[in-house]
Design a protein around this motif. Structure first.
Motif: not given
Length: 93
Positions: A19-20, A24
């Motif tokens: 998810k991160d 990004t």
């Protein structure tokens, strides 16, 4: 390689949550698009390449199938130019 494959490769090599990494990568792409579209600024990534805004002047062209002359308006378009070091690596130098 697709965006999803790039995200998966970053996840496996860094261990950061998918998810991160996805957020990004999306933010990175939006920053480049914003710079090119809204600010008309080039983006330089040292060792990788440059995303630049190029300009095409107005020109006259022909539609051969209809046998007519058309005007193509001036416009800007994005372009990518790889860094010299990147090109040399691709050549095997």
């Amino acid at each position: 390689m697709t965006k999803a494959e790039i995200i998966e490769e970053i996840v496996t090599s860094t261990g950061i949550a998918k998810k991160d990494v996805s957020a990004t990568v999306e933010a990175f792409m939006e920053a480049i698009k914003n710079s090119l579209l809204n600010k008309k600024e080039n983006v330089y990534l040292r060792g990788f390449g440059s995303f630049v805004v190029k300009h095409r002047a107005k020109k006259t062209a022909r539609n051969i199938s209809k046998n007519i002359t058309i005007e193509i308006a001036e416009h800007d378009f994005p372009s990518f130019k790889p860094a010299k070091s990147f090109v040399n690596k691709m050549k095997g130098e």
